[in-house]
Motif scaffolding. Structure first.
Motif, PDB file in Angstrom:
ATOM      1  N   PRO A  21       0.834  -1.211   0.000  1.00 17.11           N
ATOM      2  CA  PRO A  21       0.000   0.000   0.000  1.00 17.11           C
ATOM      3  C   PRO A  21       0.864   1.253   0.000  1.00 17.11           C
ATOM      4  O   PRO A  21       1.908   1.308   0.644  1.00 17.11           O
ATOM      5  CB  PRO A  21      -0.801  -0.138   1.308  1.00 17.11           C
ATOM      6  CG  PRO A  21      -0.785  -1.598   1.611  1.00 17.11           C
ATOM      7  CD  PRO A  21       0.513  -2.110   1.116  1.00 17.11           C
ATOM      8  N   SER A  23      -0.209   4.309   0.888  1.00 14.06           N
ATOM      9  CA  SER A  23      -0.620   5.292   1.891  1.00 14.06           C
ATOM     10  C   SER A  23      -1.297   4.580   3.050  1.00 14.06           C
ATOM     11  O   SER A  23      -1.637   3.390   2.963  1.00 14.06           O
ATOM     12  CB  SER A  23      -1.593   6.308   1.278  1.00 14.06           C
ATOM     13  OG  SER A  23      -2.783   5.639   0.892  1.00 14.06           O
ATOM     14  N   LYS A  24      -1.466   5.330   4.121  1.00 18.28           N
ATOM     15  CA  LYS A  24      -2.153   4.756   5.273  1.00 18.28           C
ATOM     16  C   LYS A  24      -3.584   4.373   4.910  1.00 18.28           C
ATOM     17  O   LYS A  24      -4.122   3.366   5.367  1.00 18.28           O
ATOM     18  CB  LYS A  24      -2.156   5.772   6.416  1.00 18.28           C
ATOM     19  CG  LYS A  24      -2.767   5.227   7.693  1.00 18.28           C
ATOM     20  CD  LYS A  24      -2.735   6.268   8.803  1.00 18.28           C
ATOM     21  CE  LYS A  24      -3.377   5.698  10.069  1.00 18.28           C
ATOM     22  NZ  LYS A  24      -3.390   6.692  11.166  1.00 18.28           N
ATOM     23  N   GLU A  25      -4.200   5.189   4.043  1.00 16.17           N
ATOM     24  CA  GLU A  25      -5.573   4.903   3.624  1.00 16.17           C
ATOM     25  C   GLU A  25      -5.648   3.579   2.861  1.00 16.17           C
ATOM     26  O   GLU A  25      -6.534   2.764   3.085  1.00 16.17           O
ATOM     27  CB  GLU A  25      -6.097   6.030   2.742  1.00 16.17           C
ATOM     28  CG  GLU A  25      -7.563   5.877   2.384  1.00 16.17           C
ATOM     29  CD  GLU A  25      -8.046   7.009   1.501  1.00 16.17           C
ATOM     30  OE1 GLU A  25      -7.209   7.573   0.764  1.00 16.17           O
ATOM     31  OE2 GLU A  25      -9.235   7.304   1.532  1.00 16.17           O
ATOM     32  N   GLU A  26      -4.676   3.364   1.956  1.00 16.23           N
ATOM     33  CA  GLU A  26      -4.660   2.105   1.216  1.00 16.23           C
ATOM     34  C   GLU A  26      -4.397   0.931   2.134  1.00 16.23           C
ATOM     35  O   GLU A  26      -4.959  -0.153   1.969  1.00 16.23           O
ATOM     36  CB  GLU A  26      -3.583   2.152   0.121  1.00 16.23           C
ATOM     37  CG  GLU A  26      -3.958   2.987  -1.083  1.00 16.23           C
ATOM     38  CD  GLU A  26      -2.974   2.827  -2.227  1.00 16.23           C
ATOM     39  OE1 GLU A  26      -3.101   3.594  -3.199  1.00 16.23           O
ATOM     40  OE2 GLU A  26      -2.084   1.947  -2.158  1.00 16.23           O
ATOM     41  N   GLU A  28      -5.256   0.702   5.315  1.00 15.53           N
ATOM     42  CA  GLU A  28      -6.495   0.417   6.059  1.00 15.53           C
ATOM     43  C   GLU A  28      -7.504  -0.297   5.177  1.00 15.53           C
ATOM     44  O   GLU A  28      -8.237  -1.187   5.626  1.00 15.53           O
ATOM     45  CB  GLU A  28      -7.097   1.728   6.590  1.00 15.53           C
ATOM     46  CG  GLU A  28      -6.259   2.417   7.644  1.00 15.53           C
ATOM     47  CD  GLU A  28      -6.066   1.541   8.869  1.00 15.53           C
ATOM     48  OE1 GLU A  28      -7.029   0.876   9.267  1.00 15.53           O
ATOM     49  OE2 GLU A  28      -4.935   1.500   9.398  1.00 15.53           O
ATOM     50  N   GLU A  29      -7.529   0.106   3.903  1.00 16.51           N
ATOM     51  CA  GLU A  29      -8.474  -0.529   2.977  1.00 16.51           C
ATOM     52  C   GLU A  29      -8.137  -2.000   2.775  1.00 16.51           C
ATOM     53  O   GLU A  29      -9.020  -2.852   2.692  1.00 16.51           O
ATOM     54  CB  GLU A  29      -8.464   0.210   1.643  1.00 16.51           C
ATOM     55  CG  GLU A  29      -9.577  -0.205   0.700  1.00 16.51           C
ATOM     56  CD  GLU A  29      -9.620   0.663  -0.542  1.00 16.51           C
ATOM     57  OE1 GLU A  29     -10.279   1.708  -0.495  1.00 16.51           O
ATOM     58  OE2 GLU A  29      -8.979   0.300  -1.540  1.00 16.51           O
ATOM     59  N   MET A  32      -9.452  -4.142   5.558  1.00 17.01           N
ATOM     60  CA  MET A  32     -10.908  -4.161   5.793  1.00 17.01           C
ATOM     61  C   MET A  32     -11.499  -5.543   5.561  1.00 17.01           C
ATOM     62  O   MET A  32     -11.123  -6.225   4.616  1.00 17.01           O
ATOM     63  CB  MET A  32     -11.611  -3.210   4.805  1.00 17.01           C
ATOM     64  CG  MET A  32     -11.625  -1.787   5.205  1.00 17.01           C
ATOM     65  SD  MET A  32     -12.578  -0.845   3.984  1.00 17.01           S
ATOM     66  CE  MET A  32     -12.348   0.783   4.650  1.00 17.01           C
ATOM     67  N   TYR A  37     -15.437  -3.449   2.989  1.00 18.38           N
ATOM     68  CA  TYR A  37     -14.834  -2.981   1.737  1.00 18.38           C
ATOM     69  C   TYR A  37     -15.912  -2.708   0.687  1.00 18.38           C
ATOM     70  O   TYR A  37     -15.890  -1.680   0.003  1.00 18.38           O
ATOM     71  CB  TYR A  37     -13.842  -4.031   1.236  1.00 18.38           C
ATOM     72  CG  TYR A  37     -13.219  -3.702  -0.088  1.00 18.38           C
ATOM     73  CD1 TYR A  37     -12.262  -2.708  -0.209  1.00 18.38           C
ATOM     74  CD2 TYR A  37     -13.617  -4.392  -1.238  1.00 18.38           C
ATOM     75  CE1 TYR A  37     -11.693  -2.396  -1.435  1.00 18.38           C
ATOM     76  CE2 TYR A  37     -13.053  -4.089  -2.470  1.00 18.38           C
ATOM     77  CZ  TYR A  37     -12.103  -3.091  -2.564  1.00 18.38           C
ATOM     78  OH  TYR A  37     -11.554  -2.793  -3.780  1.00 18.38           O
ATOM     79  N   ARG A  40     -17.812   0.397   1.350  1.00 18.42           N
ATOM     80  CA  ARG A  40     -17.023   1.603   1.052  1.00 18.42           C
ATOM     81  C   ARG A  40     -16.931   1.862  -0.444  1.00 18.42           C
ATOM     82  O   ARG A  40     -17.140   2.997  -0.888  1.00 18.42           O
ATOM     83  CB  ARG A  40     -15.626   1.435   1.646  1.00 18.42           C
ATOM     84  CG  ARG A  40     -14.707   2.592   1.295  1.00 18.42           C
ATOM     85  CD  ARG A  40     -13.456   2.547   2.119  1.00 18.42           C
ATOM     86  NE  ARG A  40     -12.545   3.629   1.755  1.00 18.42           N
ATOM     87  CZ  ARG A  40     -11.489   3.967   2.442  1.00 18.42           C
ATOM     88  NH1 ARG A  40     -11.209   3.325   3.567  1.00 18.42           N
ATOM     89  NH2 ARG A  40     -10.706   4.938   2.052  1.00 18.42           N
ATOM     90  N   ASP A  43     -20.573   2.459  -1.925  1.00 20.76           N
ATOM     91  CA  ASP A  43     -21.076   3.714  -1.354  1.00 20.76           C
ATOM     92  C   ASP A  43     -22.515   3.982  -1.800  1.00 20.76           C
ATOM     93  O   ASP A  43     -22.814   5.029  -2.401  1.00 20.76           O
ATOM     94  CB  ASP A  43     -20.167   4.863  -1.789  1.00 20.76           C
ATOM     95  CG  ASP A  43     -20.380   6.093  -0.925  1.00 20.76           C
ATOM     96  OD1 ASP A  43     -20.964   5.958   0.174  1.00 20.76           O
ATOM     97  OD2 ASP A  43     -19.989   7.194  -1.348  1.00 20.76           O
TER      98      ASP A  43
END
Length: 476
Positions: A21, A23-26, A28-29, A32, A37, A40, A43
């Motif tokens: 990943p 980034s931190k966001e990736e 965390e994804e 999931m 997932y 998200r 949506d």
């Protein structure tokens, strides 16, 4: 052959070799749970903030009733600008087809204030713009051709050769716009039966589908029409698939395509193995009601008690009694026989081949329904599921409407329609979720000619005086 080596040759890369990943966001994804997932990425409820897959595509629709309109509505729900062309003052005949003759929902046209558009029109033309044009008038031809020049394709459903005779068939419009994709949706298609028109019920009947739908005569049944125009909706979706393939082809070659679609032919595909069965063994497949000719137990049974005995609505009070049961594997069938206290059934029908025959099925299903005669639908489902068997209630419209599962996924939802206000829809959102370019539902329909000014003035550039002149002459 060394398959391991062959597989290694096909590998592009190992997942483990990919960079992690970014980034931190990736990160965390990636952690999931799949359920979270999905929530998200799809949506649900925020489709309108995402791009539209077919934005930039413009499509003309000279269609009526359901199956050809539905093929265009699919494009509109995916973002295409679709223009529905109706006869002035009249509109699509489907506007006048309203179940149970309930009150019409919206005025048809300013010249016919006492008539309107009924519920039967719902879902077949969503998200489209509605204009009027009388093809019979020579003065309408340049207007039609101008629209062709500015569009990617057309779907029509007039009798075979009608548009050709009016010099607006594929052979003519491809000279104007070589990239044009042209769809003719008819009953039988070209061939000896080309003169036959079609409705959903005719397609079901002529394709052999109705002959295998319903209960056998020995059970008191007859050949049965599958309700709710299923072949219309199925055919429309199949046409959309063909259009998308034609667009892909045009992207590679720059050339348009003519698509000829027979509604009856589409219904033959729904007959499953019926034709191969006859071709291989000479057996004409028979209808078998709520059971299955190839699997046992795999069908719908009736219980003795309703889940809602005190309901005011008789459809709840009397009809909430059906259960889908599947236990065709030997071990599952043995468990089912133990539950209904008929171990002798398993002794006599230990293998699937022994129990799939008609006499065995009649005996087996009767035994299950005898066991369920003093139980409600929910009790039967609970008992079977607790034993590890597959069982589910046969739900009615109200239960589907209230079902938490469908509401969470957005399959059934209330939308704010620009004309009608709050309307319940289940069209676009029931056709699969897309994470990047989701389908969406903007509006149900508009009155006849509601978008004449938008298309004729804003798109084609006709002055308002010209539009008024065309209107006064009943051309639009």
């Amino acid at each position: 052959m060394d398959w391991e080596k062959e597989i290694q040759k096909l590998k592009v890369c190992d997942f483990e070799e990919l960079p992690g990943p970014k980034s931190k966001e990736e990160l965390e994804e990636m952690k999931m749970p799949f359920e979270d997932y999905c929530k998200r990425v799809f949506d649900v409820g925020n489709e309108f903030v995402k791009p539209e897959a077919l934005k930039g595509v413009r499509w003309m629709s000279t269609t009526m009733y359901i199956f050809t309109p539905h093929s265009v509505a699919n494009l509109a729900e995916l973002g295409a600008e679709c223009i529905k062309i109706e006869m002035p003052r009249m509109g699509d005949p489907m506007r006048h087809t309203s179940p149970f003759n309930e009150a019409y929902l919206y005025p048809l046209h300013d010249t016919r204030p006492m008539t309107g558009t009924g519920l039967g029109f719902t879902n077949a033309n969503s998200n489209e713009y509605f204009i009027t044009l009388d093809y019979h008038v020579p003065e309408a031809k340049p207007i039609f051709y101008n629209l062709v020049k500015m569009s990617d394709g057309l779907t029509e459903c007039y009798r075979h050769g009608t548009f050709d005779r009016w010099k607006q068939g594929y052979r003519h419009v491809m000279e104007i716009n070589p990239r044009f994709i042209y769809v003719w949706g008819g009953g039988f298609g070209y061939g000896p039966k080309i003169f036959g028109g079609s409705y959903d019920i005719l397609g079901q009947a002529h394709a052999g589908l109705a002959s295998i739908t319903g209960c056998h005569e020995d059970m008191g049944g007859h050949a049965t029409k599958a309700t709710n125009w299923v072949i219309d909706w199925y055919s429309g979706t199949q046409i959309t698939v063909a259009i998308l393939a034609a667009m892909y082809w045009r992207g590679k070659t720059g050339l348009g395509t003519m698509i000829e679609f027979s509604q009856v032919q589409a219904a033959t595909r729904c007959c499953g193995y019926a034709a191969p069965l006859y071709g291989r063994f000479g057996i004409v497949r028979q209808r078998w009601g709520n059971w299955d000719t190839q699997l046992c137990v795999h069908g719908i049974i009736m219980t003795g008690k309703s889940d809602f005995p005190d309901a005011q609505n008789p459809q709840d009070r009397f009809e909430a009694r059906y259960v889908m049961v599947s236990a065709f594997q030997d071990a599952d069938f043995q468990e089912l026989c133990n539950i209904i206290k008929k171990p002798d059934l398993f002794s006599r029908y230990k293998t699937h081949k022994e129990r799939v025959g008609a006499p065995a099925q009649i005996e087996i299903y009767k035994a299950i329904e005898d066991w369920a005669a003093d139980k409600t639908r929910s009790e039967v489902v609970r008992i079977l599921k607790e034993a590890g068997l597959l069982a589910a209630p046969v739900m009615n419209d109200r239960e589907v409407y209230e079902c938490e599962h469908y509401r969470l996924r957005g399959t059934v939802r209330w939308n704010d329609d620009p004309l009608f206000g709050d309307v319940l829809v289940h069209s676009a959102y029931s056709c699969g979720l897309m994470s990047k370019t989701p389908r969406r539902h903007r509006w149900l329909w508009r009155p006849v000619g509601a978008d004449n000014v938008k298309i004729y003035h804003e798109l084609l550039g006709y002055p308002m005086s010209k539009i008024q002149e065309l209107y006064d002459k009943n051309i639009i």
